[in-house]
Write a protein that holds these residues in place. Structure first.
Motif, PDB file in Angstrom:
ATOM      1  N   TYR A   1     -20.362 -25.742   2.706  1.00  0.00           N
ATOM      2  CA  TYR A   1     -20.828 -26.084   1.354  1.00  0.00           C
ATOM      3  C   TYR A   1     -19.718 -26.646   0.472  1.00  0.00           C
ATOM      4  CZ  TYR A   1     -25.145 -23.765   2.621  1.00  0.00           C
ATOM      5  OH  TYR A   1     -26.319 -23.419   3.245  1.00  0.00           O
ATOM      6  N   CYS A   2     -18.471 -26.612   0.992  1.00  0.00           N
ATOM      7  CA  CYS A   2     -17.357 -27.238   0.259  1.00  0.00           C
ATOM      8  C   CYS A   2     -17.389 -28.747   0.409  1.00  0.00           C
ATOM      9  CB  CYS A   2     -16.010 -26.761   0.799  1.00  0.00           C
ATOM     10  SG  CYS A   2     -15.640 -25.043   0.508  1.00  0.00           S
ATOM     11  N   LEU A   3     -18.126 -29.239   1.370  1.00  0.00           N
ATOM     12  CA  LEU A   3     -18.063 -30.676   1.657  1.00  0.00           C
ATOM     13  C   LEU A   3     -18.622 -31.497   0.500  1.00  0.00           C
ATOM     14  CD1 LEU A   3     -19.041 -30.648   5.425  1.00  0.00           C
ATOM     15  CD2 LEU A   3     -16.773 -30.958   4.421  1.00  0.00           C
ATOM     16  N   MET A   4     -18.163 -32.733   0.433  1.00  0.00           N
ATOM     17  CA  MET A   4     -18.534 -33.594  -0.692  1.00  0.00           C
ATOM     18  C   MET A   4     -20.026 -33.855  -0.722  1.00  0.00           C
ATOM     19  SD  MET A   4     -16.758 -37.181  -1.771  1.00  0.00           S
ATOM     20  CE  MET A   4     -15.132 -36.503  -1.923  1.00  0.00           C
ATOM     21  N   LYS A   5     -20.615 -33.966   0.446  1.00  0.00           N
ATOM     22  CA  LYS A   5     -22.049 -34.253   0.465  1.00  0.00           C
ATOM     23  C   LYS A   5     -22.886 -33.077  -0.042  1.00  0.00           C
ATOM     24  CE  LYS A   5     -22.914 -33.128   5.310  1.00  0.00           C
ATOM     25  NZ  LYS A   5     -22.092 -33.443   6.476  1.00  0.00           N
ATOM     26  N   GLU A   6     -22.272 -31.896  -0.081  1.00  0.00           N
ATOM     27  CA  GLU A   6     -22.947 -30.732  -0.657  1.00  0.00           C
ATOM     28  C   GLU A   6     -22.573 -30.550  -2.124  1.00  0.00           C
ATOM     29  OE1 GLU A   6     -25.099 -28.945   0.933  1.00  0.00           O
ATOM     30  OE2 GLU A   6     -24.745 -29.442   3.040  1.00  0.00           O
ATOM     31  N   GLY A   7     -21.673 -31.382  -2.627  1.00  0.00           N
ATOM     32  CA  GLY A   7     -21.210 -31.238  -4.007  1.00  0.00           C
ATOM     33  C   GLY A   7     -20.095 -30.221  -4.160  1.00  0.00           C
ATOM     34  N   GLY A   8     -19.454 -29.849  -3.060  1.00  0.00           N
ATOM     35  CA  GLY A   8     -18.419 -28.818  -3.109  1.00  0.00           C
ATOM     36  C   GLY A   8     -17.040 -29.327  -3.459  1.00  0.00           C
TER      37      GLY A   8
ATOM     38  N   LEU B   1     -21.408 -23.068  -2.956  1.00  0.00           N
ATOM     39  CA  LEU B   1     -21.219 -21.909  -2.079  1.00  0.00           C
ATOM     40  C   LEU B   1     -21.921 -20.693  -2.673  1.00  0.00           C
ATOM     41  CD1 LEU B   1     -18.440 -23.756  -2.018  1.00  0.00           C
ATOM     42  CD2 LEU B   1     -17.654 -21.925  -0.545  1.00  0.00           C
ATOM     43  N   LEU B   2     -21.703 -20.511  -3.962  1.00  0.00           N
ATOM     44  CA  LEU B   2     -22.296 -19.358  -4.650  1.00  0.00           C
ATOM     45  C   LEU B   2     -23.815 -19.393  -4.561  1.00  0.00           C
ATOM     46  CD1 LEU B   2     -21.991 -16.907  -6.629  1.00  0.00           C
ATOM     47  CD2 LEU B   2     -22.191 -18.553  -8.487  1.00  0.00           C
ATOM     48  N   MET B   3     -24.393 -20.561  -4.899  1.00  0.00           N
ATOM     49  CA  MET B   3     -25.847 -20.636  -4.946  1.00  0.00           C
ATOM     50  C   MET B   3     -26.459 -20.507  -3.552  1.00  0.00           C
ATOM     51  SD  MET B   3     -25.910 -20.454  -8.068  1.00  0.00           S
ATOM     52  CE  MET B   3     -27.639 -19.997  -8.072  1.00  0.00           C
ATOM     53  N   ALA B   4     -25.723 -20.997  -2.534  1.00  0.00           N
ATOM     54  CA  ALA B   4     -26.218 -20.835  -1.160  1.00  0.00           C
ATOM     55  C   ALA B   4     -26.293 -19.359  -0.787  1.00  0.00           C
ATOM     56  CB  ALA B   4     -25.306 -21.588  -0.194  1.00  0.00           C
ATOM     57  N   ALA B   5     -25.242 -18.623  -1.164  1.00  0.00           N
ATOM     58  CA  ALA B   5     -25.230 -17.192  -0.832  1.00  0.00           C
ATOM     59  C   ALA B   5     -26.296 -16.437  -1.634  1.00  0.00           C
ATOM     60  CB  ALA B   5     -23.844 -16.605  -1.095  1.00  0.00           C
ATOM     61  N   VAL B   6     -26.432 -16.825  -2.915  1.00  0.00           N
ATOM     62  CA  VAL B   6     -27.461 -16.179  -3.739  1.00  0.00           C
ATOM     63  C   VAL B   6     -28.851 -16.434  -3.144  1.00  0.00           C
ATOM     64  CG1 VAL B   6     -28.596 -16.242  -6.004  1.00  0.00           C
ATOM     65  CG2 VAL B   6     -26.107 -16.224  -5.870  1.00  0.00           C
TER      66      VAL B   6
ATOM     67  N   LEU C   1     -13.822 -20.022  -9.042  1.00  0.00           N
ATOM     68  CA  LEU C   1     -14.853 -19.019  -8.754  1.00  0.00           C
ATOM     69  C   LEU C   1     -15.430 -18.470 -10.057  1.00  0.00           C
ATOM     70  CD1 LEU C   1     -13.329 -19.154  -6.005  1.00  0.00           C
ATOM     71  CD2 LEU C   1     -13.626 -16.697  -5.819  1.00  0.00           C
ATOM     72  N   HIS C   2     -14.500 -18.084 -10.922  1.00  0.00           N
ATOM     73  CA  HIS C   2     -14.876 -17.456 -12.188  1.00  0.00           C
ATOM     74  C   HIS C   2     -15.755 -18.399 -13.010  1.00  0.00           C
ATOM     75  CE1 HIS C   2     -14.415 -14.730 -15.545  1.00  0.00           C
ATOM     76  NE2 HIS C   2     -13.983 -15.710 -16.313  1.00  0.00           N
ATOM     77  N   GLY C   3     -15.325 -19.648 -13.100  1.00  0.00           N
ATOM     78  CA  GLY C   3     -16.062 -20.625 -13.902  1.00  0.00           C
ATOM     79  C   GLY C   3     -17.471 -20.844 -13.359  1.00  0.00           C
ATOM     80  N   ALA C   4     -17.584 -20.964 -12.029  1.00  0.00           N
ATOM     81  CA  ALA C   4     -18.896 -21.203 -11.423  1.00  0.00           C
ATOM     82  C   ALA C   4     -19.834 -20.032 -11.675  1.00  0.00           C
ATOM     83  CB  ALA C   4     -18.731 -21.449  -9.924  1.00  0.00           C
ATOM     84  N   MET C   5     -19.284 -18.820 -11.608  1.00  0.00           N
ATOM     85  CA  MET C   5     -20.132 -17.649 -11.799  1.00  0.00           C
ATOM     86  C   MET C   5     -20.517 -17.488 -13.273  1.00  0.00           C
ATOM     87  SD  MET C   5     -18.758 -14.926  -8.963  1.00  0.00           S
ATOM     88  CE  MET C   5     -16.998 -15.158  -9.062  1.00  0.00           C
ATOM     89  N   GLN C   6     -19.563 -17.819 -14.167  1.00  0.00           N
ATOM     90  CA  GLN C   6     -19.885 -17.777 -15.595  1.00  0.00           C
ATOM     91  C   GLN C   6     -21.001 -18.769 -15.922  1.00  0.00           C
ATOM     92  OE1 GLN C   6     -16.021 -18.405 -17.441  1.00  0.00           O
ATOM     93  NE2 GLN C   6     -16.279 -16.485 -18.545  1.00  0.00           N
ATOM     94  N   GLU C   7     -20.882 -19.934 -15.300  1.00  0.00           N
ATOM     95  CA  GLU C   7     -21.869 -20.982 -15.546  1.00  0.00           C
ATOM     96  C   GLU C   7     -23.253 -20.548 -15.061  1.00  0.00           C
ATOM     97  OE1 GLU C   7     -22.157 -25.392 -13.846  1.00  0.00           O
ATOM     98  OE2 GLU C   7     -20.139 -24.859 -14.527  1.00  0.00           O
ATOM     99  N   ALA C   8     -23.270 -19.985 -13.857  1.00  0.00           N
ATOM    100  CA  ALA C   8     -24.550 -19.518 -13.314  1.00  0.00           C
ATOM    101  C   ALA C   8     -25.142 -18.422 -14.195  1.00  0.00           C
ATOM    102  CB  ALA C   8     -24.355 -19.009 -11.889  1.00  0.00           C
ATOM    103  N   ALA C   9     -24.248 -17.588 -14.736  1.00  0.00           N
ATOM    104  CA  ALA C   9     -24.726 -16.520 -15.623  1.00  0.00           C
ATOM    105  C   ALA C   9     -25.289 -17.106 -16.911  1.00  0.00           C
ATOM    106  CB  ALA C   9     -23.581 -15.554 -15.923  1.00  0.00           C
TER     107      ALA C   9
END
Lengths: 325, 314
Positions: free
Chosen positions: A278-285, A257-262, A49-57
């Motif tokens: 959004y965890c599914l492989m076809k979504e890149g999760g 998941l993060l970007m979908a919610a955003v 979670l932390h890494g994904a949010m840091q990356e988005a930031a």
């Protein structure tokens, strides 16, 4: 210069005022996300979670603030604090505070929530997600199947909650697809944070004949490394930490998941829904990450075929949440 | 059924037993030392956490494992000093002071760790203690791989048990510590200084707790997680009662508990389907309680345990 009491007080007062004022200004400028982590952010799951949010930031998509190691008794207070500061989205985990978290979300209808939860979404704004990387585990199982000499496959898990179960069952299904006669061992350590114990559980399975270990918990691969066998990691990429040992990882990616919610929040769509798909492989999760030089060459082809089929939606990895035995 | 017995005879089980037992041996010995001098030390859980952290951090920074162990011991002793000030000099409630130290030490270890190590994916590692095969002994069949192929800290724990037992039972210093735990006024009448003795015992005992914690990050694993002690300290407190305040029995208790734990991990692999795994997880605790019930009847509690000593007070 000596720090005088008055100067100090003026300074801290100014800093506090600035701190209180700043978020409101920034919130208008940029989408603001608050992460509330019940564990230290080194914990594998939180690190995703932390890494994904840091990356988005870093990419400038969001502003990210976070608290870590927030205990259950403090969790509600932390949620309220961030809501009062005017964040747009709260990301965290409701596992220990399911009803309280939903209640608080109800009191802040302007804030979106994206929470790891064992239960479903609530209201307009309380969105939930599960951690699904069973597809990647299935693929890792396909790679692992021909690598075992003994035909015995071990798996060490924390506690048999549905998400852990489906992950281990996914791995087993992948092994069994290639090797129907495979024998499976399971060890639950009864806690989420005891690497020495996970290591002992791994060693116990190796003593019982396993020569491939699926490590739902960190510590498992240490047992494999010690005895010179191979292991599979989950959630994060363990190969750099155990280069000779971990040949494949069932990666989980939080960004979709993060970007979908955003996106929902920005579009004004209610965030009170289940983001698990959004965890599914076809979504890149989730996806497999493996070291090709450690895997038999002829195992890669069939695995890649299934991987492509999963992404294309022509093959579905079974979701089995029953307790593995 | 034969599976059950077969597991008991494998060297792997016993090797695992002594690994699991090592932090418990250190912790129990430390708590026992404090209690023999008359002071309950519930700071143990936090002191073990801090020992795990500072031991790991020191090794991470210096690259030397024994410096890490030493740092854990010194940090333990420092928390022991704090506990002694609160409980001996100030005569405060030993329960409250001990729990306070556990909260303080756990939180500050998280804090120090976070200051020293920047946030990253997985915590960084150190090169942990490797098993050291004792020449001659490790070649013995069965017992060699079980007992004599352990890390140096396990050997240290076993030696310290013998040393503590000998000091407590056979030396003037040991007699003085025990007397302080039974009747500090009598100790004072003998020209001893109960306050100094209690300070010493608490600091030495707490140092052992710190070293026990450091085993988790320097031998059992190679990274620090703020929550990794996982109640091992509380188990040590129970094991002291089990041991009836005797070091050799403390060793027995720690090994027995660890044996059940190692056994249940293997039973899961054998039984899997037939029995819910939670029953196996309960096993060490249930058996320990049963053993406690049997042993505690004959327990001889240090008579002055948890009674603050005030000079001249009757």
């Amino acid at each position: 210069m000596r720090l005088r009491r008055r100067t100090f007080l003026q300074g801290t007062a100014a800093a506090t005022a600035a701190g209180l004022y700043a978020p409101a200004v920034l919130a208008q400028a940029k989408f603001k996300v608050a992460g509330i982590h019940a564990s230290p952010v080194e914990n594998a799951w939180n690190s995703r979670l932390h890494g994904a949010m840091q990356e988005a930031a870093a990419e400038g998509k969001i502003d990210y603030v976070f608290s870590e190691g927030v205990s259950g008794t403090d969790y509600g207070r932390a949620m309220r604090d961030y809501c009062e500061q005017g964040v747009d989205l709260v990301v965290g985990e409701a596992y220990a505070v399911e009803s309280e978290a939903r209640e608080i979300a109800g009191q802040y209808p302007d804030v979106g929530f994206l929470m790891g939860s064992s239960s479903g979404p609530a209201g307009e704004n309380f969105g939930t997600f599960g951690t699904w990387n069973h597809e990647a585990a299935y693929l890792a199982g396909m790679l692992a199947a021909p690598m075992s000499q003994s035909g015995v496959f071990g798996a060490v898990g924390a506690i048999p909650i549905p998400e852990v179960n489906m992950l281990i069952n996914g791995f087993r299904a992948g092994v069994t697809r290639v090797r129907p006669d495979a024998k499976h061992l399971i060890g639950f350590i009864g806690t989420f944070f005891d690497p020495p114990k996970a290591r002992e559980a791994g060693l116990a399975q190796i003593d019982a004949g396993a020569d491939i270990l699926f490590g739902e918990r960190i510590g498992t691969a240490d047992a494999a490394k010690e005895r010179g066998i191979k292991a599979i990691g989950s959630l994060i990429d363990y190969t750099p930490r155990y280069p000779e040992t971990v040949f494949a990882n069932a990666m989980w990616y939080f960004s979709p998941l993060l970007m979908a919610a955003v996106a929902d929040k920005q579009a004004g769509t209610p965030t009170g829904r289940d983001y698990t798909p959004y965890c599914l492989m076809k979504e890149g999760g989730n996806d497999i990450e493996f070291a090709p030089d450690m895997v038999p060459e002829d195992a890669i082809g069939p695995m890649e075929e299934v991987r492509a089929a999963i992404k294309a939606g022509t093959f579905e990895v079974p979701v089995d949440m029953s307790e593995p035995t | 059924m034969t599976d059950l017995l077969d597991i008991l005879l494998t060297a792997g089980l016993w090797s695992s037993t002594f690994r699991i037992a090592t932090p418990l041996i250190f912790g129990t010995l430390g708590a026992l030392l404090c209690e023999r001098a008359g002071v309950l030390n519930l700071g143990i859980e936090g002191i073990m956490t801090f020992g795990a952290m500072i031991g790991w951090l020191t090794t991470y920074l210096t690259g030397d494992l024994w410096s890490g162990v030493l740092a854990a011991a010194l940090a333990g002793a420092a928390f022991g000093l704090l506990h002694a000030v609160l409980t001996v000099t100030l005569g405060l409630s030993q329960h409250v002071a001990g729990l306070g130290i556990t909260l303080f030490a756990s939180s500050s270890s998280y804090y120090v760790f976070r200051l020293a190590v920047p946030v990253q994916g997985t915590p960084p590692t150190v090169e942990a203690f490797a098993p050291l095969a004792l020449p001659g002994l490790s070649d013995l069949p069965w017992i060699g791989p079980a007992l004599f192929t352990q890390t140096p800290l396990t050997y240290l724990a076993l030696v310290l048990v013998l040393l503590t037992a000998w000091i407590l039972a056979r030396t003037p210093l040991g007699l003085a510590v025990r007397l302080t735990g039974e009747n500090p006024h009598a100790a004072e009448a003998q020209g001893l200084d109960p306050v100094a003795l209690r300070y010493g015992a608490i600091m030495a005992g707490s140092a052992l707790m710190g070293v026990g914690g450091s085993f988790l990050t320097l031998a059992a694993f190679n990274s620090f997680f703020p929550t990794m002690v996982q109640g091992r300290g509380w188990i040590c407190i129970a094991l002291v009662v089990f041991s009836t305040w005797r070091p050799m029995r403390a060793l027995l208790g720690a090994v027995l508990f660890a044996l059940f734990d190692a056994y249940q991990l293997r039973l899961q692999a054998v039984f899997g389907k037939a029995v819910p795994y939670q029953l196996f997880l309960m096993l060490p605790y249930v058996l320990s309680i049963l053993a406690l019930v049997v042993m505690a009847r004959r327990a001889r509690v240090p008579q002055a345990l948890m009674k603050p000593y005030r000079r001249g007070e009757r």
